[in-house]
Design an enzyme around this catalytic site. Structure first.
Site, mmCIF file in Angstrom:
data_model
loop_
_atom_site.group_PDB
_atom_site.id
_atom_site.type_symbol
_atom_site.label_atom_id
_atom_site.label_comp_id
_atom_site.label_asym_id
_atom_site.label_seq_id
_atom_site.Cartn_x
_atom_site.Cartn_y
_atom_site.Cartn_z
ATOM 1 N N THR A 33 3.121 -0.220 -0.122
ATOM 2 C CA THR A 33 2.057 -1.078 -0.155
ATOM 3 C C THR A 33 1.548 -2.145 -1.246
ATOM 4 O OG1 THR A 33 0.587 0.608 -0.846
ATOM 5 C CG2 THR A 33 0.925 0.428 1.526
ATOM 6 N N ASN B 254 -4.324 3.287 -5.653
ATOM 7 C CA ASN B 254 -4.877 1.918 -5.349
ATOM 8 C C ASN B 254 -4.269 1.031 -4.560
ATOM 9 O OD1 ASN B 254 -7.296 1.883 -7.732
ATOM 10 N ND2 ASN B 254 -5.331 2.513 -8.813
ATOM 11 N N GLU B 255 -4.692 0.972 -3.284
ATOM 12 C CA GLU B 255 -4.138 0.531 -2.280
ATOM 13 C C GLU B 255 -4.576 -0.872 -2.095
ATOM 14 O OE1 GLU B 255 -1.680 1.845 -0.743
ATOM 15 O OE2 GLU B 255 -2.203 3.958 -0.121
ATOM 16 N N PRO B 256 -4.054 -1.714 -1.285
ATOM 17 C CA PRO B 256 -4.245 -3.202 -1.104
ATOM 18 C C PRO B 256 -5.644 -3.397 -0.908
ATOM 19 C CG PRO B 256 -2.427 -2.841 0.093
ATOM 20 C CD PRO B 256 -2.951 -1.580 -0.477
ATOM 21 N N THR C 27 1.244 4.456 3.602
ATOM 22 C CA THR C 27 1.250 5.467 2.409
ATOM 23 C C THR C 27 1.369 6.855 3.334
ATOM 24 O OG1 THR C 27 0.293 4.222 0.734
ATOM 25 C CG2 THR C 27 -0.045 6.387 0.500
#
Ligand code: PGA
Length: 264
Positions: free
Chosen positions: A157, A163-165, A182
């Site tokens: 991602t 820390n995702e989009p 994820t």
């Protein structure tokens, strides 16, 4: 120079050093050596080294080499403080899939680190207590003098830590929701995607980017697409790893497969 030791170094116009290795073990040994150098440097001045650690398949070779340096070459970790990037939430430290178990199995059980100086986000807190805990985690990093180096993998991602989009550049340690991709990627560890926790505690983008040095590793063709976006795409919260482009102290350690889509 032997074929094995051959690396190709590309310096991008954005100033980021990118090292591409044909051999994953050599890439991992290089990163382990960088960490060992910081530890020894701090030993020579009687200080503690503050190392930010990552989990996942990517850094396993680094930990294997650090264990070897400890056992074969006497590298001591008595002066080392560690802060891990993240932990699933909720999860028990004794669960096989916890990052506490990962770190013990891959590193801590095999070196002479003092467990009082090991920090991994706590996956057992009550929801109400999490933010205060996260604030304290940040404060502890500051109290130790800041991260001397932060080791990172990258998710498909574009996440660093978890820390995702959507994660903004000034984000700090907090509870987050995991991206579907994820959770899909973690399904084998948990025996099914539905068993993967939906949340995690992670250092923020700002926590990471404040480290004195950052190393992002990506090994395997599975990472080729996201590596191209992370290194060559526009800086955006859509791909949090792009925030590293703004740093002058970041080094990308790739294998040829992960680097295969980069512009030459
Ligand atoms: P991996 O995970 O090393 O298992 O590919 C990396 C990450 O999600 O940061």
């Amino acid at each position: 120079m032997s074929e094995l030791l051959k690396t190709q170094e590309i310096i991008y116009s954005k100033g980021n050093a990118i090292k591409v290795y044909t051999d994953k073990d050599i890439a991992s040994a290089y990163v382990a050596e960088r960490i060992a150098k910081i530890i020894k440097g701090k030993q020579s001045t009687g200080e503690r080294a503050v190392i930010g650690l990552a989990t996942g398949s990517t850094p396993k070779g680094v930990y294997k080499e650090l264990v070897r340096l400890h056992k074969d070459e006497g590298l001591s970790f008595r002066n080392v403080s560690t802060f891990n990037l993240d932990e699933y939430y909720p999860i028990l430290p004794i669960d096989d899939q916890s990052y506490v178990s990962f770190m013990k199995n891959n590193l801590f059980n095999h070196i002479d680190i003092d467990s009082d100086y090991v920090h991994i986000p706590d996956g057992t807190l009550s929801i109400e207590g999490i933010q205060a805990y996260c604030d304290l985690y940040e404060q502890k990093i500051v109290d130790f003098g800041g991260l001397d180096i932060q080791l990172l993998g990258i998710g498909r991602t574009g996440h660093i830590g978890f820390n995702e989009p959507g994660a903004v550049s000034d984000s700090r340690t907090r509870l987050v929701t995991l991206n579907d991709i994820t959770r899909e990627d973690a399904k084998d560890d948990f025996g099914g995607k539905e068993k993967v926790p939906t949340q995690a505690i992670t250092m923020g983008v700002q926590t990471i980017t404040q480290a004195k040095e950052v190393i992002l590793m990506a090994l395997s063709s599975r990472k080729a697409e996201i590596i191209k976006k992370a290194l060559e795409g526009e800086v955006s919260a859509d791909i949090p790893a792009t925030f590293l482009q703004r740093l002058s102290n970041v080094e990308y350690i790739l294998d040829s497969e992960a680097a295969s889509l980069l512009s030459k």
